[in-house]
Design a protein around this motif. Structure first.
Motif, mmCIF file in Angstrom:
data_model
loop_
_atom_site.group_PDB
_atom_site.id
_atom_site.type_symbol
_atom_site.label_atom_id
_atom_site.label_comp_id
_atom_site.label_asym_id
_atom_site.label_seq_id
_atom_site.Cartn_x
_atom_site.Cartn_y
_atom_site.Cartn_z
ATOM 1 N N MET A 140 0.871 -1.191 0.000
ATOM 2 C CA MET A 140 0.000 0.000 0.000
ATOM 3 C C MET A 140 0.902 1.232 0.000
ATOM 4 O O MET A 140 1.355 1.665 1.057
ATOM 5 N N ASP A 141 1.145 1.792 -1.174
ATOM 6 C CA ASP A 141 2.107 2.891 -1.253
ATOM 7 C C ASP A 141 1.468 4.143 -1.855
ATOM 8 O O ASP A 141 0.519 4.037 -2.639
ATOM 9 N N GLY A 142 1.983 5.293 -1.472
ATOM 10 C CA GLY A 142 1.553 6.549 -2.093
ATOM 11 C C GLY A 142 0.699 7.439 -1.205
ATOM 12 O O GLY A 142 0.188 8.461 -1.675
ATOM 13 N N ASN A 143 0.578 7.099 0.057
ATOM 14 C CA ASN A 143 -0.225 7.939 0.964
ATOM 15 C C ASN A 143 0.338 9.352 1.062
ATOM 16 O O ASN A 143 -0.404 10.340 1.037
ATOM 17 N N GLY A 144 1.675 9.422 1.181
ATOM 18 C CA GLY A 144 2.330 10.719 1.345
ATOM 19 C C GLY A 144 2.115 11.591 0.119
ATOM 20 O O GLY A 144 1.745 12.770 0.222
ATOM 21 N N ARG A 145 2.335 11.003 -1.072
ATOM 22 C CA ARG A 145 2.170 11.769 -2.314
ATOM 23 C C ARG A 145 0.724 12.201 -2.514
ATOM 24 O O ARG A 145 0.454 13.298 -2.999
ATOM 25 N N ARG A 182 1.306 14.812 5.303
ATOM 26 C CA ARG A 182 1.393 13.388 4.945
ATOM 27 C C ARG A 182 0.462 12.522 5.788
ATOM 28 O O ARG A 182 -0.079 11.518 5.330
ATOM 29 N N HIS A 215 -2.241 9.024 5.264
ATOM 30 C CA HIS A 215 -2.340 7.748 5.992
ATOM 31 C C HIS A 215 -3.772 7.537 6.490
ATOM 32 O O HIS A 215 -4.298 6.428 6.440
ATOM 33 N N ALA A 245 2.035 -2.718 5.748
ATOM 34 C CA ALA A 245 1.613 -1.479 6.387
ATOM 35 C C ALA A 245 2.783 -0.685 6.969
ATOM 36 O O ALA A 245 2.729 0.547 7.041
ATOM 37 N N ASN A 249 10.801 1.654 7.799
ATOM 38 C CA ASN A 249 9.946 2.836 8.006
ATOM 39 C C ASN A 249 10.205 3.532 9.345
ATOM 40 O O ASN A 249 9.749 4.659 9.560
ATOM 41 N N ARG A 292 11.531 7.157 9.309
ATOM 42 C CA ARG A 292 10.700 8.349 9.041
ATOM 43 C C ARG A 292 10.684 9.274 10.261
ATOM 44 O O ARG A 292 11.017 8.834 11.362
ATOM 45 N N GLU A 300 5.631 11.090 12.296
ATOM 46 C CA GLU A 300 4.910 10.235 11.345
ATOM 47 C C GLU A 300 4.825 8.796 11.868
ATOM 48 O O GLU A 300 3.783 8.146 11.765
ATOM 49 N N LEU A 303 1.393 6.743 12.728
ATOM 50 C CA LEU A 303 1.073 5.440 12.130
ATOM 51 C C LEU A 303 0.764 4.403 13.208
ATOM 52 O O LEU A 303 -0.216 3.651 13.108
#
Ligand code: IPE
Ligand code: IPE
Ligand code: MG
Length: 261
Positions: free
Chosen positions: A37-42, A51, A55, A81, A86, A89, A93, A97
C-alpha cells in the motif's frame, strides 16, 4: 473460499464503463492477494495536506480492500503497512502510524466479526508501542476462532530479517539435536517464516507506480504475478482491485515449465 455471487454482484452494482465483474472469471479468483500500500504521502502532498492525512485516507482504502477480498472469496489478503525501514521516518509520522494502527483495529473489529475474518500479523510486533501491541493481541484473540478469510497485516516487517530469523531458528534446532542438517530444506524454512501455513501470494499489487519490493516477502513471492498501478493507495478502489485480478487472469503462470495446450 465459497463465493456469495449475489452479494458480490450487489457490491459491484454500479460499474464504471471500463471494467465490470463480467471481465473476471469468478472460478479463477486468486487465493492469496498481497498489497504494498504505497503513495499515501504523495496523495496528501498533491492536495497541499500533511502526509498524515494521506495515511488517514489510506485506512478507508484498506477497509474497502478487506471487504472486496471477502466478497471475491479470497483465502488470504496480506498487506504491507509498516516496514522495518519505516522507522527512519520522522518520529511524528511513526507515532501517527502506530496510533492509527491501534485505533483502526479497534474500530474495525466488528467488521472482522461480521465477515468472519481471522487476523494475523507478519513482522516483529513485540517491539511496537505498548498500546499498539495490546490492541494487536486483542485482535488476534478475538478473531482466533474465525474461519473465513485470513487478513495478514505486515507491521515492522522486513523480509531479510524474517529469513535471517528463520535461519537462526533452524540453526538452534540443529544445534540442540532436534533437527538434522539434512532436514534443513525449503519446507523447514517456510515453516519458520511469519507466513507459516499460508499459501504463497498468487498476485502482488503495488500502488503508486514504484517498481520495487522494498524488502517485502522476498521468499514468498518467488512465483507471484506482479501488478503495479500508478493509482495512489488512498484512491485505490474495489474497481482497481478488479482490474488487478483481471490482469492476473490474463497471465500464463508456467512455474518454470512449458504451457500445456
Ligand atoms: C505508504 O505510503 C504507507 C506507509 C509506508 C506506511 P507512503 O507514506 O510511503 O507514501 P509515499 O510513498 O511517501 O507517497
Ligand atoms: C513500502 O513502502 C512499505 C510499505 C508500504 C509499508 P515505502 O514507501 O516505505 O517504500 P520505499 O521507501 O519507497 O522503497
Ligand atoms: Mg512510499
Amino acid at each position: 473460499m465459497r463465493l456469495d455471487t449475489k452479494k458480490l454482484r450487489a457490491y459491484y452494482a454500479d460499474a464504471p464503463q471500463d471494467i465490470s465483474l463480467d471481465d473476471v472469471d469468478l472460478e479463477a479468483i486468486p487465493s492469496h492477494v498481497s498489497i504494498i500500500m504505497d503513495g499515501n504521502g504523495r496523495w496528501a502532498t498533491a492536495r497541499g495536506l500533511d502526509r498524515s492525512r494521506g495515511h488517514v485516507a489510506g485506512v478507508d482504502s484498506l477497509r474497502e480492500a478487506v471487504t472486496t477480498s471477502v466478497r471475491l472469496g479470497l483465502d488470504v489478503l496480506s498487506v504491507y503497512a509498516f516496514s522495518t525501514e519505516n522507522w527512519r521516518r520522522p518520529q511524528r509520522e511513526v507515532d501517527l502510524l502506530m496510533h492509527l494502527f491501534a485505533t483502526t483495529l479497534v474500530k474495525e473489529l466488528p467488521l472482522f466479526h461480521q465477515e468472519n475474518v481471522r487476523l494475523r500479523f507478519l513482522g516483529d510486533i513485540d517491539v511496537l508501542p505498548e498500546r499498539t501491541r495490546t490492541v494487536f493481541q486483542r485482535g488476534l484473540d478475538e478473531t482466533a476462532d474465525h474461519t473465513g478469510m485470513t487478513f495478514a497485516l505486515a507491521v515492522n516487517y522486513g523480509a531479510r530479517s524474517e529469513i535471517a530469523r528463520a535461519a537462526r531458528e533452524l540453526a538452534r534446532s540443529v544445534a540442540s539435536g532436534e533437527l538434522s542438517v539434512d532436514d534443513v530444506n525449503e519446507d523447514a524454512l517456510s515453516a519458520r517464516l511469519y507466513t507459516a501455513g499460508l499459501p504463497d501470494p498468487d498476485l502482488l499489487i503495488r500502488t503508486s507506480g514504484e517498481m520495487r519490493l522494498s524488502n517485502y516477502l522476498l521468499w514468498q513471492l518467488a512465483y507471484t504475478e506482479f501488478y503495479v498501478t500508478p493509482v495512489l493507495w488512498p484512491d485505490f478502489s474495489r474497481w482497481d482491485f478488479l482490474r488487478a485480478v483481471a490482469s492476473y487472469q490474463g497471465r500464463s503462470r508456467r512455474f518454470g515449465g512449458v504451457m500445456s495446450s
